[in-house]
Design a protein around this motif. Structure first.
Motif, PDB file in Angstrom:
ATOM      1  N   THR A   5      36.874  33.965  37.241  1.00 27.18           N
ATOM      2  CA  THR A   5      35.689  34.812  37.132  1.00 27.18           C
ATOM      3  C   THR A   5      36.138  36.235  36.783  1.00 27.18           C
ATOM      4  O   THR A   5      37.329  36.547  36.814  1.00 27.18           O
ATOM      5  N   ASP A   6      35.187  37.093  36.483  1.00 31.01           N
ATOM      6  CA  ASP A   6      35.526  38.481  36.135  1.00 31.01           C
ATOM      7  C   ASP A   6      36.213  39.190  37.291  1.00 31.01           C
ATOM      8  O   ASP A   6      37.182  39.933  37.087  1.00 31.01           O
ATOM      9  N   ASP A   7      35.727  38.969  38.518  1.00 31.02           N
ATOM     10  CA  ASP A   7      36.344  39.608  39.684  1.00 31.02           C
ATOM     11  C   ASP A   7      37.763  39.083  39.918  1.00 31.02           C
ATOM     12  O   ASP A   7      38.675  39.858  40.223  1.00 31.02           O
ATOM     13  N   GLU A   8      37.944  37.781  39.785  1.00 27.72           N
ATOM     14  CA  GLU A   8      39.268  37.193  39.971  1.00 27.72           C
ATOM     15  C   GLU A   8      40.234  37.688  38.903  1.00 27.72           C
ATOM     16  O   GLU A   8      41.390  38.012  39.202  1.00 27.72           O
ATOM     17  N   LYS A  10      40.062  40.535  37.318  1.00 25.86           N
ATOM     18  CA  LYS A  10      40.354  41.940  37.607  1.00 25.86           C
ATOM     19  C   LYS A  10      41.428  42.063  38.689  1.00 25.86           C
ATOM     20  O   LYS A  10      42.384  42.836  38.546  1.00 25.86           O
ATOM     21  N   VAL A  11      41.292  41.287  39.764  1.00 24.35           N
ATOM     22  CA  VAL A  11      42.270  41.334  40.856  1.00 24.35           C
ATOM     23  C   VAL A  11      43.642  40.873  40.367  1.00 24.35           C
ATOM     24  O   VAL A  11      44.668  41.484  40.679  1.00 24.35           O
ATOM     25  N   GLY A  77      40.204  37.203  49.361  1.00 19.87           N
ATOM     26  CA  GLY A  77      40.023  37.570  47.966  1.00 19.87           C
ATOM     27  C   GLY A  77      41.175  38.337  47.358  1.00 19.87           C
ATOM     28  O   GLY A  77      41.105  38.729  46.199  1.00 19.87           O
TER      29      GLY A  77
END
Length: 180
Positions: A5-8, A10-11, A77
């Motif tokens: 995903t976008d958040d994953e 980014k991290v 996360g």
């Protein structure tokens, strides 16, 4: 197996940037063929798109691993790099530390790198930046986070910690029973 995903993403990229900086582009846009990151059971795998396409018909329960495991997402996360990412980190690393022969074994046993064990350091290394640890023969041993900048490292006593341990090649033996 699914795309991140976008958040994953980014991290993951923030963590990779600590070690290889802008060289992340070299991981994705390779000259031989395009590569990608995929998530399977909270683990991030790095593979060619050809291998990814061939693995698509395999069910999630039947698929154990595919490609190179770069690390895993924790329950909170955060992303934790695995030692299996070392060949790619060492190839594109910005900051490097070379340890003397007397400092190899303590690092491979999971200890931090002290100043007395350091042979060479890349110049202008900032504090709390990701570094790759090499022996004096340029063999990558692991990676960590710099405890001090290059300037501060010269001032500290020989028993002071220079690099915090993150992962090393000795993990293959120490964590043999928990790989899967």
């Amino acid at each position: 197996m699914r795309p991140l995903t976008d958040d994953e993403t980014k991290v993951l990229f923030e963590k990779l940037t600590k070690y290889i900086g802008r060289n992340i582009a070299h991981l994705i846009d390779r000259p031989d063929e395009p590569y990608c990151f995929r998530l399977q059971k909270d683990r991030v795998y790095y593979m060619s798109e050809e291998i990814m396409r061939r693995a698509t018909p395999v069910g999630r329960r039947n698929l154990v691993a595919l490609g190179v495991c770069f690390g895993k997402f924790t329950k909170t996360g955060k992303f934790r790099m695995h030692i299996t990412a070392l060949p790619y980190l060492s190839q594109y690393a910005i900051y490097k530390v070379w340890v003397k022969p007397n400092g190899e074994m303590p690092f491979l046993y999971g200890n931090h790198v002290v100043k007395a064990h350091i042979g060479r350091v890349t110049e202008d290394m900032p504090e709390h930046q990701g570094v790759v640890i090499f022996n004096m023969a340029d063999v990558p041993l692991g990676f960590g986070v710099s405890a001090r900048s290059t300037v501060d490292m010269r001032k500290v006593d020989p028993t002071g910690i220079a690099v915090f341990h993150q992962a090393d090649n000795g993990e293959y033996l120490r964590e043999e029973d928990t790989l899967f």
